[in-house]
Design a protein around this motif. Structure first.
Motif, PDB file in Angstrom:
ATOM      1  N   UNK A 427      35.707  83.090  15.176  1.00  0.00           N
ATOM      2  CA  UNK A 427      34.419  82.742  15.967  1.00  0.00           C
ATOM      3  C   UNK A 427      34.437  82.678  17.417  1.00  0.00           C
ATOM      4  N   UNK A 428      35.700  82.105  17.929  1.00  0.00           N
ATOM      5  CA  UNK A 428      35.540  81.920  19.660  1.00  0.00           C
ATOM      6  C   UNK A 428      36.608  83.063  20.044  1.00  0.00           C
ATOM      7  N   UNK A 429      36.709  84.015  19.416  1.00  0.00           N
ATOM      8  CA  UNK A 429      37.401  85.336  19.851  1.00  0.00           C
ATOM      9  C   UNK A 429      38.830  84.879  20.079  1.00  0.00           C
ATOM     10  N   UNK A 430      39.442  84.235  19.605  1.00  0.00           N
ATOM     11  CA  UNK A 430      41.009  83.666  19.719  1.00  0.00           C
ATOM     12  C   UNK A 430      41.646  84.453  18.278  1.00  0.00           C
ATOM     13  N   UNK A 431      43.139  83.829  18.549  1.00  0.00           N
ATOM     14  CA  UNK A 431      43.903  84.260  17.281  1.00  0.00           C
ATOM     15  C   UNK A 431      44.793  82.702  17.123  1.00  0.00           C
ATOM     16  N   UNK A 432      45.386  82.774  15.870  1.00  0.00           N
ATOM     17  CA  UNK A 432      45.914  81.668  15.402  1.00  0.00           C
ATOM     18  C   UNK A 432      47.407  82.344  14.821  1.00  0.00           C
ATOM     19  N   UNK A 433      48.525  81.627  15.092  1.00  0.00           N
ATOM     20  CA  UNK A 433      49.628  82.221  14.438  1.00  0.00           C
ATOM     21  C   UNK A 433      50.813  81.182  14.017  1.00  0.00           C
ATOM     22  N   UNK A 434      51.351  81.501  13.126  1.00  0.00           N
ATOM     23  CA  UNK A 434      52.515  80.431  12.581  1.00  0.00           C
ATOM     24  C   UNK A 434      53.666  80.977  12.917  1.00  0.00           C
ATOM     25  N   UNK A 435      54.796  79.993  13.545  1.00  0.00           N
ATOM     26  CA  UNK A 435      55.988  80.469  13.999  1.00  0.00           C
ATOM     27  C   UNK A 435      56.914  79.509  13.354  1.00  0.00           C
ATOM     28  N   UNK A 436      57.875  79.991  12.726  1.00  0.00           N
ATOM     29  CA  UNK A 436      59.085  79.050  12.011  1.00  0.00           C
ATOM     30  C   UNK A 436      60.291  79.172  13.068  1.00  0.00           C
ATOM     31  N   UNK A 437      60.624  77.826  13.717  1.00  0.00           N
ATOM     32  CA  UNK A 437      61.487  77.795  14.548  1.00  0.00           C
ATOM     33  C   UNK A 437      62.739  77.291  13.910  1.00  0.00           C
ATOM     34  N   UNK A 438      63.946  76.581  14.596  1.00  0.00           N
ATOM     35  CA  UNK A 438      65.062  76.294  13.842  1.00  0.00           C
ATOM     36  C   UNK A 438      64.968  75.187  12.916  1.00  0.00           C
ATOM     37  N   UNK A 439      63.460  74.575  12.899  1.00  0.00           N
ATOM     38  CA  UNK A 439      63.239  73.370  12.125  1.00  0.00           C
ATOM     39  C   UNK A 439      61.708  73.171  12.243  1.00  0.00           C
ATOM     40  N   UNK A 440      61.169  73.140  11.060  1.00  0.00           N
ATOM     41  CA  UNK A 440      59.682  72.761  11.427  1.00  0.00           C
ATOM     42  C   UNK A 440      58.963  73.951  11.516  1.00  0.00           C
ATOM     43  N   UNK A 441      57.442  73.848  12.004  1.00  0.00           N
ATOM     44  CA  UNK A 441      56.623  74.617  12.051  1.00  0.00           C
ATOM     45  C   UNK A 441      55.872  74.607  13.155  1.00  0.00           C
ATOM     46  N   UNK A 442      55.452  75.660  14.159  1.00  0.00           N
ATOM     47  CA  UNK A 442      54.735  75.800  15.033  1.00  0.00           C
ATOM     48  C   UNK A 442      53.647  76.761  15.212  1.00  0.00           C
ATOM     49  N   UNK A 443      52.453  76.020  15.293  1.00  0.00           N
ATOM     50  CA  UNK A 443      51.234  76.697  15.072  1.00  0.00           C
ATOM     51  C   UNK A 443      50.584  77.009  16.461  1.00  0.00           C
ATOM     52  N   UNK A 444      50.442  78.353  16.999  1.00  0.00           N
ATOM     53  CA  UNK A 444      49.960  78.859  18.026  1.00  0.00           C
ATOM     54  C   UNK A 444      48.392  79.171  18.229  1.00  0.00           C
ATOM     55  N   UNK A 445      47.782  78.505  18.800  1.00  0.00           N
ATOM     56  CA  UNK A 445      46.345  78.614  18.912  1.00  0.00           C
ATOM     57  C   UNK A 445      46.099  79.386  20.294  1.00  0.00           C
ATOM     58  N   UNK A 446      45.544  80.264  20.392  1.00  0.00           N
ATOM     59  CA  UNK A 446      45.226  81.211  21.572  1.00  0.00           C
ATOM     60  C   UNK A 446      43.698  81.551  21.823  1.00  0.00           C
ATOM     61  N   UNK A 447      42.954  81.067  22.937  1.00  0.00           N
ATOM     62  CA  UNK A 447      41.669  81.264  22.858  1.00  0.00           C
ATOM     63  C   UNK A 447      41.534  82.082  24.342  1.00  0.00           C
ATOM     64  N   UNK A 448      40.401  83.075  24.545  1.00  0.00           N
ATOM     65  CA  UNK A 448      40.094  83.531  25.774  1.00  0.00           C
ATOM     66  C   UNK A 448      39.720  82.641  26.879  1.00  0.00           C
ATOM     67  N   UNK A 449      40.255  82.685  28.034  1.00  0.00           N
ATOM     68  CA  UNK A 449      40.200  81.819  29.198  1.00  0.00           C
ATOM     69  C   UNK A 449      39.084  82.570  29.893  1.00  0.00           C
ATOM     70  N   UNK A 450      38.171  81.403  30.746  1.00  0.00           N
ATOM     71  CA  UNK A 450      37.013  81.860  31.608  1.00  0.00           C
ATOM     72  C   UNK A 450      37.711  81.869  33.148  1.00  0.00           C
TER      73      UNK A 450
END
Length: 450
Positions: A427-450
């Protein structure tokens, strides 16, 4: 205000230009009639003048022959006056005192002019020829004239006949257009009747043969019917899934509430009381997520305004911190030093971040020890990173994690958190991505910058 019918619209579009053309055509026809009457009457004057000149020459100045008088009275289209003088200006025949020209008249050339005669406007022809009458030779002047009003009456009659003909044609054309449009619109009326007879449950495509001009409307309706059918099916599936998901927490709350009065041991009663509160919170959270998911699907008018993403993340982390610290976790927040301005809704963005934090807490597993939240700029994007050292999500299951009610492992949770996050970010024109590192989980949420 009631809208005009399609037939009336077509008639109003077609008829005014035709009426304008008919007016212009009538004006042109009147001008043509004027010129035609002038030419006809001038020719009749010339014919009468030549006939009179011939008779004068033949009869040597006597009265005009009956045939010439008949030509003058019949062929002129109205009353004709004439005057003839012989050599030396001697009066020969005709009416006295003819209208005089204001300029000199050339010989052997018909000369036309307009003059007054007895208070009336006359069209005059004067013809000067060399003739011999008896024993006299010299110039013979033949003057013929006619009322201008009779010419105008004749031109007006021609114009009125043309106007009547044009009016008749326009009336016939209007009737043809009126009924022709009705006949041409009959396929639309048939289509309307066919759609009206459909039941509310019939959302199948329209398969009637329609004119080419209507095929676009039919294809649009078919596409709309398909979208409505898909929406209904999706909504029904959601209701079914929601009812299934709400059944378990509701049953758990009911079971705990029913058994609580029978527990006499204070320690067991306290434990059962905590379980009841936990089940009630789970049920409330699930209901809240279901409502949020539906609101995101149907509420397209969410207000967007410039805001600092750092501030939204800070407020959300402060609300989540007591829950994380009560679980003996290391909870770290690190925001960018400069404001990260995005266009968004603070409530929805805060809910997205909260869902990601609760997902990390709920699905991190027994080995979860820390949750870290960071914000940073990345080119034209503003990024929120939520990292944990829990169990993570296998790469081949990241797509399934965003589906509604999808649970990769048995346990707590409704399977709605990531689905809600994805819809809020989109809805905000962004993206969300799941990244698995060496351990655990990283969620990357990116939104357009004004």
């Amino acid at each position: 205000m009631k809208a005009l019918s399609l037939r009336m619209r077509l008639v109003l579009v077609i008829l005014p230009p035709l009426l304008l053309v008919s007016v212009l055509l009538g004006w042109w026809r009147f001008e043509v009639a004027q010129r035609t009457s002038e030419e006809l009457f001038d020719r009749s004057l010339l014919s009468a003048a030549l006939a009179i000149s011939r008779d004068v020459a033949i009869s040597e100045g006597d009265a005009l022959s009956p045939g010439t008088r008949r030509v003058i009275s019949d062929a002129g289209g109205g009353e004709l006056f004439y005057h003839v003088t012989g050599p030396g200006g001697i009066y020969v025949t005709g009416y006295a005192y003819p209208p005089r020209p204001e300029t000199k008249v050339e010989r052997d050339v018909p000369f036309y002019y307009v003059a007054q005669y007895r208070g009336e406007e006359m069209r005059v022809l004067r013809l000067i020829e060399s003739r011999t009458i008896g024993n006299l030779s010299g110039e013979t002047v033949v003057t013929v004239w006619q009322r201008v009003s009779e010419r105008r009456a004749f031109a007006r009659e021609l114009a009125l006949r043309a106007a009547a003909l044009i009016a008749g044609l326009m009336t016939a054309l209007a009737l043809v257009i009126w009924f022709g449009v009705q006949i041409g619109l009959r396929p639309l009326n048939d289509l309307q009747d066919a759609i009206r007879k459909r039941s509310p449950d019939d959302l199948g495509p329209i398969r009637r043969a329609v004119p080419k001009e209507v095929s676009g409307i039919v294809s649009t309706l078919n596409r709309l019917f398909g979208q409505v059918q898909d929406s209904i099916e999706t909504h029904q599936a959601f209701i079914s899934d929601a009812a299934h998901q709400l059944r378990n927490p509701a049953a758990a709350v009911l079971a705990l509430a029913e058994t609580l009065p029978d527990v006499r041991d204070p320690a067991a009663r306290t434990a059962r009381h905590h379980e009841l509160i936990k089940a009630a919170r789970w049920s409330a959270r699930l209901s809240e997520q279901l409502l949020s998911l539906e609101r995101l699907r149907y509420d397209t008018g969410t207000a967007m305004s410039p805001l600092d993403l750092n501030r939204v993340v800070e407020e959300t982390c402060r609300s989540f911190a007591p829950k994380a610290l009560s679980g003996d976790l290391d909870f770290v927040m690190d925001t960018a030093p400069d404001p990260l301005v995005v266009a968004g809704n603070p409530v929805l963005l805060g809910e997205a971040v909260m869902n990601l934090l609760e997902n990390a807490l709920t699905h991190g597993g027994p080995d979860l020890r820390s949750i870290a939240v960071r914000t940073l700029p990345d080119g034209d994007k503003c990024v929120v990173l939520i990292e944990d050292d829990g169990e993570g999500i296998p790469e081949d299951q990241t797509d399934a994690a965003f589906r509604r009610f999808s649970q990769l492992r048995n346990g707590e949770g409704s399977g709605l958190g990531l689905a809600i996050v994805e819809q809020i970010v989109q809805r905000h024109g962004g993206t969300v991505r799941l990244d698995n590192g060496t351990g655990g989980l990283t969620v990357r949420l990116a939104l357009p910058r004004l």
